[in-house]
Design a protein around this motif. Structure first.
Motif, short mmCIF file in Angstrom:
data_model
loop_
_atom_site.label_atom_id
_atom_site.label_comp_id
_atom_site.label_asym_id
_atom_site.label_seq_id
_atom_site.Cartn_x
_atom_site.Cartn_y
_atom_site.Cartn_z
N VAL A 35 -9.43 -28.00 -62.15
CA VAL A 35 -10.88 -27.94 -61.98
C VAL A 35 -11.24 -28.03 -60.50
O VAL A 35 -12.11 -27.30 -60.01
CB VAL A 35 -11.57 -29.07 -62.78
N PHE A 36 -10.57 -28.89 -59.76
CA PHE A 36 -10.84 -29.03 -58.33
C PHE A 36 -10.56 -27.72 -57.58
O PHE A 36 -11.39 -27.27 -56.78
CB PHE A 36 -10.00 -30.16 -57.73
N VAL A 37 -9.41 -27.12 -57.85
CA VAL A 37 -9.06 -25.87 -57.18
C VAL A 37 -10.03 -24.75 -57.57
O VAL A 37 -10.48 -23.98 -56.72
CB VAL A 37 -7.60 -25.46 -57.50
N PHE A 38 -10.39 -24.67 -58.84
CA PHE A 38 -11.34 -23.66 -59.30
C PHE A 38 -12.69 -23.82 -58.61
O PHE A 38 -13.27 -22.85 -58.13
CB PHE A 38 -11.50 -23.73 -60.81
N MET A 39 -13.20 -25.05 -58.57
CA MET A 39 -14.50 -25.29 -57.95
C MET A 39 -14.45 -25.01 -56.45
O MET A 39 -15.40 -24.47 -55.88
CB MET A 39 -14.96 -26.72 -58.20
N TYR A 40 -13.35 -25.36 -55.80
CA TYR A 40 -13.20 -25.08 -54.37
C TYR A 40 -13.23 -23.58 -54.11
O TYR A 40 -13.94 -23.10 -53.23
CB TYR A 40 -11.90 -25.69 -53.86
N LEU A 41 -12.45 -22.83 -54.89
CA LEU A 41 -12.42 -21.38 -54.69
C LEU A 41 -13.75 -20.73 -55.06
O LEU A 41 -14.18 -19.78 -54.40
CB LEU A 41 -11.27 -20.77 -55.51
N LEU A 42 -14.40 -21.23 -56.07
CA LEU A 42 -15.71 -20.70 -56.45
C LEU A 42 -16.73 -20.94 -55.36
O LEU A 42 -17.50 -20.04 -55.01
CB LEU A 42 -16.16 -21.34 -57.77
N ALA A 43 -16.74 -22.13 -54.80
CA ALA A 43 -17.68 -22.44 -53.72
C ALA A 43 -17.38 -21.59 -52.49
O ALA A 43 -18.30 -21.09 -51.84
CB ALA A 43 -17.61 -23.92 -53.37
N LYS A 44 -16.11 -21.43 -52.18
CA LYS A 44 -15.72 -20.61 -51.02
C LYS A 44 -16.15 -19.16 -51.22
O LYS A 44 -16.66 -18.52 -50.30
CB LYS A 44 -14.21 -20.71 -50.84
N THR A 45 -15.97 -18.63 -52.41
CA THR A 45 -16.36 -17.25 -52.71
C THR A 45 -17.88 -17.08 -52.65
O THR A 45 -18.37 -16.13 -52.06
CB THR A 45 -15.85 -16.85 -54.10
N ASN A 46 -18.60 -18.02 -53.23
CA ASN A 46 -20.06 -17.92 -53.23
C ASN A 46 -20.63 -18.07 -51.84
O ASN A 46 -21.60 -17.40 -51.49
CB ASN A 46 -20.67 -18.95 -54.17
N LEU A 47 -20.07 -18.93 -51.01
CA LEU A 47 -20.56 -19.09 -49.65
C LEU A 47 -20.33 -17.83 -48.83
O LEU A 47 -21.20 -17.41 -48.08
CB LEU A 47 -19.91 -20.30 -48.99
N SER A 48 -19.17 -17.22 -48.97
CA SER A 48 -18.91 -15.99 -48.21
C SER A 48 -19.80 -14.86 -48.71
O SER A 48 -20.24 -14.02 -47.94
CB SER A 48 -17.43 -15.61 -48.29
N TYR A 49 -20.10 -14.85 -50.02
CA TYR A 49 -20.98 -13.82 -50.57
C TYR A 49 -22.40 -14.00 -50.03
O TYR A 49 -23.06 -13.03 -49.64
CB TYR A 49 -20.99 -13.89 -52.09
N LEU A 50 -22.88 -15.23 -49.97
CA LEU A 50 -24.23 -15.48 -49.48
C LEU A 50 -24.36 -15.19 -47.99
O LEU A 50 -25.38 -14.68 -47.54
CB LEU A 50 -24.63 -16.94 -49.76
N LYS A 51 -23.31 -15.47 -47.21
CA LYS A 51 -23.34 -15.17 -45.80
C LYS A 51 -23.36 -13.66 -45.54
O LYS A 51 -24.04 -13.18 -44.63
CB LYS A 51 -22.14 -15.79 -45.09
N SER A 52 -22.62 -12.91 -46.33
CA SER A 52 -22.57 -11.46 -46.12
C SER A 52 -23.84 -10.79 -46.60
O SER A 52 -24.17 -9.70 -46.15
CB SER A 52 -21.36 -10.86 -46.84
N LYS A 53 -24.58 -11.43 -47.50
CA LYS A 53 -25.79 -10.84 -48.03
C LYS A 53 -26.95 -10.91 -47.03
O LYS A 53 -27.82 -10.06 -47.00
CB LYS A 53 -26.17 -11.54 -49.33
N ASN A 54 -26.96 -11.95 -46.17
CA ASN A 54 -28.07 -12.11 -45.21
C ASN A 54 -27.91 -11.25 -44.02
O ASN A 54 -27.27 -10.80 -43.38
CB ASN A 54 -28.18 -13.58 -44.79
#
Length: 52
Positions: free
Chosen positions: A33-52
């Motif tokens: 769960v920790f690894v999944f949440m870490y990777l999910l947060a990392k993916t979502n943050l990079s997606y939000l940065k590239s969207k702006n």
């Protein structure tokens, strides 16, 4: 645990093995769960940065 008791192992030792197995299962689940949440947060943050 039941199999160990039926094969002749003392219940105390069988219970200790059961606790050990359950601890390993809970630890593996928590780590997953920790690894999944870490990777999910990392993916979502990079997606939000590239969207702006």
């Amino acid at each position: 645990m039941t199999g160990q008791i039926l094969s002749g192992v003392e219940p105390y030792i069988a219970a200790r093995y059961q606790i050990l197995v359950m601890t390993m299962v809970f630890s593996a689940t928590g780590l997953t769960v920790f690894v999944f949440m870490y990777l999910l947060a990392k993916t979502n943050l990079s997606y939000l940065k590239s969207k702006n």
